[in-house]
Motif scaffolding. Structure first.
Motif, PDB file in Angstrom:
ATOM      1  N   LYS A  19      32.405 -25.547 -43.517  1.00 19.97           N
ATOM      2  CA  LYS A  19      32.110 -24.297 -42.779  1.00 19.97           C
ATOM      3  C   LYS A  19      32.807 -23.151 -42.870  1.00 19.97           C
ATOM      4  N   VAL A  20      32.313 -22.024 -42.998  1.00 21.26           N
ATOM      5  CA  VAL A  20      33.045 -20.786 -43.662  1.00 21.26           C
ATOM      6  C   VAL A  20      33.219 -20.034 -42.251  1.00 21.26           C
ATOM      7  N   LYS A  21      34.397 -19.438 -41.960  1.00 21.87           N
ATOM      8  CA  LYS A  21      34.646 -18.551 -40.855  1.00 21.87           C
ATOM      9  C   LYS A  21      34.090 -17.278 -41.203  1.00 21.87           C
ATOM     10  N   LEU A  22      33.172 -16.793 -40.138  1.00 22.78           N
ATOM     11  CA  LEU A  22      32.601 -15.460 -40.620  1.00 22.78           C
ATOM     12  C   LEU A  22      33.194 -14.462 -39.558  1.00 22.78           C
ATOM     13  N   THR A  23      33.240 -13.137 -39.858  1.00 21.01           N
ATOM     14  CA  THR A  23      33.696 -12.120 -38.843  1.00 21.01           C
ATOM     15  C   THR A  23      32.578 -11.625 -38.171  1.00 21.01           C
ATOM     16  N   PRO A  24      32.564 -11.386 -36.817  1.00 23.63           N
ATOM     17  CA  PRO A  24      31.434 -10.908 -36.043  1.00 23.63           C
ATOM     18  C   PRO A  24      31.034  -9.525 -36.533  1.00 23.63           C
ATOM     19  N   LEU A  25      30.062  -8.736 -36.309  1.00 21.56           N
ATOM     20  CA  LEU A  25      29.725  -7.306 -36.747  1.00 21.56           C
ATOM     21  C   LEU A  25      30.677  -6.600 -36.187  1.00 21.56           C
ATOM     22  N   LEU A  26      30.713  -6.654 -34.543  1.00 26.68           N
ATOM     23  CA  LEU A  26      31.534  -5.604 -34.006  1.00 26.68           C
ATOM     24  C   LEU A  26      33.004  -5.725 -34.172  1.00 26.68           C
ATOM     25  N   LYS A  27      33.588  -7.024 -34.531  1.00 23.36           N
ATOM     26  CA  LYS A  27      34.811  -7.214 -34.970  1.00 23.36           C
ATOM     27  C   LYS A  27      35.032  -6.313 -36.459  1.00 23.36           C
ATOM     28  N   LEU A  28      34.054  -6.434 -37.300  1.00 20.89           N
ATOM     29  CA  LEU A  28      34.109  -5.633 -38.682  1.00 20.89           C
ATOM     30  C   LEU A  28      34.325  -4.143 -38.236  1.00 20.89           C
ATOM     31  N   PHE A  29      33.613  -3.774 -37.424  1.00 22.34           N
ATOM     32  CA  PHE A  29      33.209  -2.439 -36.927  1.00 22.34           C
ATOM     33  C   PHE A  29      34.734  -1.908 -36.560  1.00 22.34           C
ATOM     34  N   SER A  30      35.440  -2.838 -35.637  1.00 23.84           N
ATOM     35  CA  SER A  30      36.589  -2.589 -35.007  1.00 23.84           C
ATOM     36  C   SER A  30      37.950  -2.315 -36.120  1.00 23.84           C
TER      37      SER A  30
END
Length: 407
Positions: A5-16
């Motif tokens: 399982k790969v840890k993915l960055t949520p879109l809102l966290k990416l924007f932040s």
């Protein structure tokens, strides 16, 4: 055997993360308003004049001087016609009037302008047939804006609809951030740039032209660096040989975790990673990094994923680097779903969609492959399904984003 399982960055966290990390890199210049659309103000803009510059008539009719509106319904008509673009020394006395056209300066003594249609002329007199006391029909000097008013703040992007305000306020030229120089590199042994010839071993490059067109729409200077095969050293040379020519680099392909995904390998090894692998579909392998002082954005190679990532992530990111103060957010509208959909929780999905303005329902493309370029032509926007959304049923309200919101 299942993959780890790969840890993915949520879109809102990416924007932040991007909002915190990305900084303007453009210099400043001054351009004529004629060529200012899509540029970004590098200074606050103030009005140099009042608008309107003088009191003037809002209608064709008669300028009149009435002491009170209950005394008389007849006014003595003076000779002449007041036209826009001309001055007059006329002074209206009580119960006098004169013909006037829209835009003409109003004469001294005018209390209001009345419609010609509401009057009759007889024996050098104006007689009211009917009256509307609600409007003076006078455009007052400075009622739109006054000299010295703040019109635009630094960091705003200039739209076509801003041009009348800039021109009307006396700003014939404006200070802007210089357009970003964006370098574009496509990667992959399989890409064939020759659109006239198809091969059994190659696929046509369907990323370059759409991306260059998008970048042009957004007001950037495009430096087409070209393509490179799946070779780490050739890719490294291509990037470093062109790094000083550009403000930002955009690549396509080679950003996943495969043996020959050399963009991600190179950036992990030699750049400062900002983020890699985000919780969106399509576009999960997206990567962004900083190499020296230059930002690099790696889009997926699949054309649908590359296009969606360009709209959702690249557009606001380039805006911030180019000087935009506000983080770009496209217009979305609530529409009724003409589909049923189960979505895995924990990621944001963008579905190619077609909105029917006649019935208010939005349909989605029936196939999800990121290589199906026909889906982009079929659709007129995308439906955004938020991270926590799971089950969408026919008739549920969903967020539809028209493609026009990005252009």
């Amino acid at each position: 055997m299942t993959s780890p399982k790969v840890k993915l960055t949520p879109l809102l966290k990416l924007f932040s993360d991007l909002k915190s990390e990305l900084k303007p890199v453009s210099g400043r210049s001054r351009v004529s308003v004629n060529s200012s659309v899509n540029r970004i103000f590098s200074k606050d803009i103030f009005a140099k004049y009042d608008n309107p510059p003088f009191d003037n008539s809002a209608i064709d009719g008669f300028a009149i001087n009435e002491e009170t509106r209950s005394i008389s319904r007849d006014f003595f008509l003076l000779e002449g016609l007041l036209r826009p673009g001309s001055s007059s020394n006329v002074v209206l006395k009580k119960n006098e009037g004169i013909r006037i056209l829209t835009g003409a300066p109003i004469p001294c003594g005018t209390t209001r302008i009345i419609f010609k249609e509401n009057t009759k002329e007889l024996d050098q007199k104006i007689h009211f047939v009917q009256d509307d006391y609600k409007e003076s029909n006078i455009r007052l000097k400075g009622e739109d804006f006054k000299k010295g008013d703040l019109l635009f703040k630094k960091g705003n992007q200039i739209r076509i609809t801003d041009l009348p305000l800039l021109i009307g306020s006396g700003n014939s030229s404006v200070s802007i951030f210089k357009p970003l120089k964006v370098g574009l590199i496509t990667t992959g042994n399989e890409l064939n740039p020759n659109i006239k010839k198809q091969s059994e071993s190659f696929i046509l490059d369907t990323n370059s032209v759409p991306l260059k067109t998008l970048l042009g729409y957004w007001g950037y200077s495009i430096i087409n660096i070209g393509g490179v095969g799946d070779d780490l050293e050739l890719l490294r040379k291509k990037i470093f040989d062109n790094l000083e020519r550009v403000d930002v680099l955009v690549t396509t392909g080679g950003v996943s975790t495969g043996q020959e995904d050399f963009v991600s390998q190179l950036l992990k090894r030699e750049a400062q990673l900002i983020n890699w692998r985000i919780a969106i579909k399509p576009g999960r392998p997206f990567i962004c990094a900083k190499l020296g002082t230059k930002y690099i954005f790696g889009l997926p190679g699949n054309p649908v994923a590359a296009f969606i990532c360009a709209l959702i992530v690249l557009r606001p990111s380039l805006g911030r680097i180019g000087g935009e103060k506000a983080w770009f957010k496209p217009l979305s509208i609530k529409t009724k779903a003409n589909f049923n959909k189960y979505k895995r929780p924990g990621r944001t999905e963008f579905l190619r969609a077609n909105f029917n303005s006649e019935n208010g329902f939005v349909s989605i493309y029936p196939f999800e492959g990121s290589g199906r370029v026909s889906s982009l032509s079929w659709s007129n926007g995308i439906v955004e399904l938020p991270e926590r959304e799971q089950n969408i049923k026919m008739g549920d309200l969903v967020d539809f984003i028209p493609y026009e919101s990005f252009f």
